[in-house]
Design an enzyme around this catalytic site. Structure first.
Site, PDB file in Angstrom:
ATOM      1  CG  HIS A  67      -1.970  -1.077   1.213  1.00 45.97           C
ATOM      2  ND1 HIS A  67      -3.248  -0.924   0.729  1.00 45.97           N
ATOM      3  CD2 HIS A  67      -1.899  -2.362   1.641  1.00 45.97           C
ATOM      4  CE1 HIS A  67      -3.918  -2.060   0.878  1.00 45.97           C
ATOM      5  NE2 HIS A  67      -3.112  -2.950   1.426  1.00 45.97           N
ATOM      6  CG  ASN A  75      -7.919  -4.294   1.024  1.00 46.39           C
ATOM      7  OD1 ASN A  75      -7.246  -3.301   1.268  1.00 46.39           O
ATOM      8  ND2 ASN A  75      -7.418  -5.520   1.050  1.00 46.39           N
ATOM      9  CG  HIS A 127      -2.648  -1.216  14.759  1.00 42.31           C
ATOM     10  ND1 HIS A 127      -2.725  -2.522  14.293  1.00 42.31           N
ATOM     11  CD2 HIS A 127      -2.289  -1.316  16.059  1.00 42.31           C
ATOM     12  CE1 HIS A 127      -2.442  -3.350  15.275  1.00 42.31           C
ATOM     13  NE2 HIS A 127      -2.177  -2.660  16.353  1.00 42.31           N
TER      14      HIS A 127
HETATM   15 FE1  HDE Z   1      -2.595  -4.774   5.379  1.00 38.02          FE
HETATM   16  N1  HDE Z   1      -0.790  -4.033   5.891  1.00 38.02           N
HETATM   17  N2  HDE Z   1      -1.949  -6.623   5.903  1.00 38.02           N
HETATM   18  N3  HDE Z   1      -4.336  -5.621   4.719  1.00 38.02           N
HETATM   19  N4  HDE Z   1      -3.231  -3.015   4.809  1.00 38.02           N
HETATM   20  C1  HDE Z   1      -0.416  -2.751   5.748  1.00 38.02           C
HETATM   21  O1  HDE Z   1       0.694  -1.485   7.391  1.00 38.02           O
HETATM   22  C2  HDE Z   1      -0.876  -6.884   6.653  1.00 38.02           C
HETATM   23  C3  HDE Z   1      -4.681  -6.925   4.784  1.00 38.02           C
HETATM   24  C4  HDE Z   1      -4.472  -2.678   4.389  1.00 38.02           C
HETATM   25  O2  HDE Z   1      -3.244   3.508   3.964  1.00 38.02           O
HETATM   26  C5  HDE Z   1       0.909  -2.449   6.389  1.00 38.02           C
HETATM   27  O3  HDE Z   1       0.954   0.724   7.732  1.00 38.02           O
HETATM   28  C6  HDE Z   1      -0.829  -8.270   6.985  1.00 38.02           C
HETATM   29  C7  HDE Z   1      -6.091  -7.081   4.609  1.00 38.02           C
HETATM   30  C8  HDE Z   1      -4.518  -1.293   4.026  1.00 38.02           C
HETATM   31  O4  HDE Z   1      -1.658   3.355   5.470  1.00 38.02           O
HETATM   32  C9  HDE Z   1       1.292  -3.789   7.015  1.00 38.02           C
HETATM   33  C10 HDE Z   1      -1.906  -8.836   6.365  1.00 38.02           C
HETATM   34  C11 HDE Z   1      -6.571  -5.822   4.425  1.00 38.02           C
HETATM   35  C12 HDE Z   1      -3.243  -0.803   4.255  1.00 38.02           C
HETATM   36  C13 HDE Z   1       0.129  -4.669   6.628  1.00 38.02           C
HETATM   37  C14 HDE Z   1      -2.608  -7.799   5.704  1.00 38.02           C
HETATM   38  C15 HDE Z   1      -5.474  -4.931   4.497  1.00 38.02           C
HETATM   39  C16 HDE Z   1      -2.468  -1.902   4.750  1.00 38.02           C
HETATM   40  C17 HDE Z   1       1.916  -1.802   5.479  1.00 38.02           C
HETATM   41  C18 HDE Z   1      -2.285 -10.297   6.321  1.00 38.02           C
HETATM   42  C19 HDE Z   1      -8.034  -5.405   4.174  1.00 38.02           C
HETATM   43  C20 HDE Z   1      -2.757   0.596   4.006  1.00 38.02           C
HETATM   44  C21 HDE Z   1       1.928  -0.334   5.852  1.00 38.02           C
HETATM   45  C22 HDE Z   1      -2.612 -10.826   7.517  1.00 38.02           C
HETATM   46  C23 HDE Z   1      -8.859  -5.613   5.301  1.00 38.02           C
HETATM   47  C24 HDE Z   1      -3.029   1.498   5.165  1.00 38.02           C
HETATM   48  C25 HDE Z   1       1.146  -0.263   7.069  1.00 38.02           C
HETATM   49  C26 HDE Z   1      -2.607   2.902   4.837  1.00 38.02           C
HETATM   50  C27 HDE Z   1      -1.136  -1.789   5.136  1.00 38.02           C
HETATM   51  C28 HDE Z   1       0.053  -5.951   7.026  1.00 38.02           C
HETATM   52  C29 HDE Z   1      -3.773  -8.032   4.926  1.00 38.02           C
HETATM   53  C30 HDE Z   1      -5.638  -3.513   4.313  1.00 38.02           C
HETATM   54  C31 HDE Z   1       2.622  -4.357   6.628  1.00 38.02           C
HETATM   55  C32 HDE Z   1       0.235  -8.936   7.815  1.00 38.02           C
HETATM   56  C33 HDE Z   1      -6.886  -8.393   4.664  1.00 38.02           C
HETATM   57  C34 HDE Z   1      -5.722  -0.529   3.493  1.00 38.02           C
HETATM   58  O5  HDE Z   1       1.365  -3.705   8.403  1.00 38.02           O
END
Ligand code: HDE
Length: 698
Positions: free
Chosen positions: A72, A145, A336
């Site tokens: 992202h 999402n 978060h």
């Molecule tokens: Fe994320 N995801 N994600 N994700 N995600 C991040 O956090 C992660 C997942 C989503 O505009 C990171 O600050 C794991 C689902 C958005 O700043 C990180 C897993 C969904 C954004 C991270 C998922 C999301 C992130 C990277 C699997 C929809 C952007 C930067 C378990 C519900 C937020 C950050 C923004 C961002 C981890 C799966 C949505 C690495 C481990 C499912 C919208 O922490």
């Protein structure tokens, strides 16, 4: 509970700086007398170490970048507010969901997932839709999402998924794309991804704008009311303008012509006062119904069909203010899923559980330490009181002698709030420590088939074309074959069609998962259709008919649309009766891909001139190929005859609308024509043209 009197905007404004009319200073506040030359030993001599102004400026510049988000990375944010329609006290004690008169400030960051920060907006990808609610009980982050499910079931697979879809490590190619070997190798080796792949390859992977996207919390959460009763819940955002998409050919071209298409759209809409608006909905399942469904409600690769579990619309969010500074706000915002408020709790969804670790961890590296909550965009609107101290970039100056608890000295030590404090839902948990996947998660294909069954014929065609692009880019033929075999489990005909386009044998066994149901709510053809805020190009040259143009343009504006005049050159044009008109965009600056529709007014001289321009013919043909509405009045109808639109032209004094081609002849009053055109524009794309040419696949 002590609540700041100031609003989020007031709080942010304390940190904003305006430099207009001020004298230049160093970061130490020392005024600078000359800034365009460094301090040198002689005008041609070496720069001196003692030039503190140069060193400070250069050092700051050298450290301007922070690590981009690991996923992202490319995003765009805006401020807004949320209001609940009626009290949700029966379901949750969350304070921001009780009182319809309360406006809770929000900040939303939309994003693509795979591309780096400088990549383009129109990648085929999932879009992030992350919302921070600055509530009176602290921050609640809904990190969602635009697709209601996810690729994998357990967070431990996330690094694998992301490594597979990101550019390949040896070459860092391709940027912001899933169309390469490693991703499809992973997909064909990981059957749980099949369902999500279907969604990403559908129109949802290339939204028309952030304003035309649904949002989903994806994971299963809980609502908990004041009596401690809990329910499982899924969160939804429904865009007021409906869910709409681009076509792939258009998206690819936009990535070159305007890589900022989505961010520009949102920025411009907010500046115009066309605020982005979404309704907030929840699906709820009673705790005792946890096992009532033919899928596991904790499995994040499954959605809850709206036909079985209705979405209750409970409020709305309006995005009405652009940021003052992209870096300070959009880049530094830290979301978060673990930022919850009393009344909202977690479930055991194993993807959510892993996310609860990852987001805090990722902020530590990205924002350089544990004090990121003090960055203005991340601050809650309520005061923070605890014994956490120090660390990089600590802003707060905590008073007092005591920074521990318990203590006897009682000096400035905050105490727990047993009445309003957060209490975790007391779910009974009991199990052996095992590394295994629940049997109830192991049906990978039923909902993928359900999704496929829910698509219209036109949507299905576009999904197949998307497979042809994505998997056609895979070099390894064995991987391509494995993809066909994987998707044969979803639907036999789908797999056969995929195989045809990518040069591999069709599957040998009959396909499908046996599911025959559908869920109409997942097809975006069943969305809201709304002409409001759509953007229309008006093609003109000297000698246009000013009355026609004015009548149609006024009608479009009246219906909430935005128009731009497009000509060979920017500057002024004259109509048949000598009225002046300014051309907003010349041919080099713009193209049909930047608009939702095209209109060409009459006026013989203008039309003759337009006919001679290859660019204009291309503009119309391209809009036609992308299924966009095209309107032409009087003399301009003739212009269409020389394009692909020709076969749809009827000569009529009544407005005719064939597959989104709206024409009228011998008309002075443009009101009925305008009405037809607006109707055609509200319909967005005219997929029936697919049948017409068979070849206009985009
Ligand atoms: Fe994320 N995801 N994600 N994700 N995600 C991040 O956090 C992660 C997942 C989503 O505009 C990171 O600050 C794991 C689902 C958005 O700043 C990180 C897993 C969904 C954004 C991270 C998922 C999301 C992130 C990277 C699997 C929809 C952007 C930067 C378990 C519900 C937020 C950050 C923004 C961002 C981890 C799966 C949505 C690495 C481990 C499912 C919208 O922490």
């Amino acid at each position: 509970m002590a609540v700041d009197k100031e609003s989020k905007n007031q709080q942010l404004s304390k940190f904003t700086a305006d430099h207009k009319g001020r004298k230049l200073t160093t970061n130490q506040g020392v005024r600078v007398s000359h800034t365009d030359d460094s301090l040198k030993a002689g005008s041609r001599g070496p720069t001196l170490m003692e030039d503190f102004h140069f060193r400070e400026k250069m050092t700051h510049f050298d450290h301007e970048r922070i690590p981009e988000r690991v996923v992202h990375a490319r995003g765009f944010g805006a401020h807004g507010f949320f209001e609940v329609y009626e009290s949700m006290a029966e379901y949750t004690r969350a304070k921001f969901l009780q009182d319809p008169s309360v406006k809770t400030p929000t900040f939303v960051r939309f994003s693509t997932v795979v591309g780096s920060r400088g990549s383009f907006d129109l990648a085929r990808d999932v879009r992030g839709f992350a919302t921070k609610f600055y509530t009176e009980e602290g921050n609640f982050d809904l990190v969602g999402n635009n697709i209601p499910i996810f690729f994998i079931q357990d967070a431990i697979k996330f690094p694998d998924l992301v490594h597979a879809i990101k550019p390949e490590p040896k070459s860092e190619v391709p940027q912001a794309a899933a169309a390469h070997d490693t991703f499809w190798d992973f997909v064909s080796s990981t059957p749980e991804t099949a369902h999500m792949v279907m969604w990403v390859l559908s129109d949802r992977g290339i939204p028309r704008s952030f304003r035309h996207m649904e949002g989903f919390g994806v994971n299963t959460f809980r609502f908990v009311n004041a009596r401690g009763k809990a329910r499982f819940v899924k969160f939804h955002w429904k865009p007021k303008l409906g869910t709409h998409s681009l076509v792939w050919d258009e998206a690819q071209k936009l990535n070159g012509k305007d890589p900022d298409f989505h961010r520009r759209d949102l920025w411009d809409a907010i500046e115009r006062g066309d605020y982005a608006e979404y309704e907030f909905g929840v699906q709820m399942i009673e705790e005792e119904d946890e096992f009532k469904y033919d899928f596991d409600i904790l499995d994040p690769t499954k959605f809850w069909p709206e036909e079985k579990i209705p979405v209750k619309i409970i409020g709305r969010m309006v995005l009405n203010r652009n940021v003052d500074n992209f870096f300070a706000e959009t880049e530094q915002v830290a979301f978060h899923p673990g930022h919850v408020v009393p009344g909202i709790d977690f479930s055991n969804d194993p993807l959510l559980q892993g996310r609860l670790f990852s987001y805090l961890d990722t902020q530590l590296i990205r924002l350089g330490g544990p004090n990121f909550a003090e960055i203005p965009i991340n601050r809650p609107v309520v005061r923070v009181h605890n014994n956490q101290r120090d660390g990089y970039h600590r802003m707060t100056i905590d008073r007092g002698q005591v920074a521990y608890s318990p203590n006897y000295l009682q000096n400035n030590d905050p105490q727990p709030d047993t009445e309003h404090g957060y209490v975790h839902y007391q779910e009974k948990v009991d199990g052996r420590k095992v590394r295994e996947r629940s049997e109830s998660f192991k049906d990978f294909y039923s909902q993928a088939t359900l999704f496929w069954n829910s698509m219209s014929e036109a949507e299905k065609k576009r999904i197949i074309s998307a497979f042809h692009f994505e998997v056609g880019n895979v070099m390894d033929k064995e991987v391509r074959k494995r993809v066909v075999e994987t998707f044969n489990n979803v639907d036999g005909e789908l797999a056969r069609q995929i195989a045809i386009g990518i040069g591999v044998e069709p599957p040998s066994s009959p396909g499908g998962s046996g599911v025959t149901d559908s869920s109409p709510a997942v097809s975006i053809e069943n969305t809201v259709f709304e002409a409001k805020t759509r953007k229309v190009a008006i093609l003109v040259e000297n000698g246009f008919d000013a009355s026609e143009l004015k009548q149609v343009r006024d009608a479009l504006h009246e219906a909430g649309m935005v128009t731009e005049t497009v000509g060979k050159n920017q500057g002024m044009l004259a109509s048949t009766d000598g009225q002046e008109l300014e051309v907003d965009k010349n041919h080099f600056v713009t193209g049909s891909i930047k608009y939702d529709a095209v209109y060409i007014p009459g006026g013989q001289e203008s039309v003759d001139n337009l006919m001679k321009q290859g660019y204009v013919i291309h503009f119309i043909n391209e809009a036609f190929k992308h299924y966009k509405p095209i309107g032409a009045s009087n003399e301009a109808v003739e212009l269409l005859r020389g394009t692909q639109v020709g076969s749809l032209i009827r000569t009529s004094d009544e407005p005719s609308n064939d597959m989104g081609v709206v024409t009228i002849q011998n008309a002075r009053d443009m009101s009925s024509f305008s009405r037809e055109l607006i109707k055609a524009i509200a319909a967005h794309r005219h997929w029936d043209r697919m049948e017409l040419t068979g070849k206009i696949s985009a």
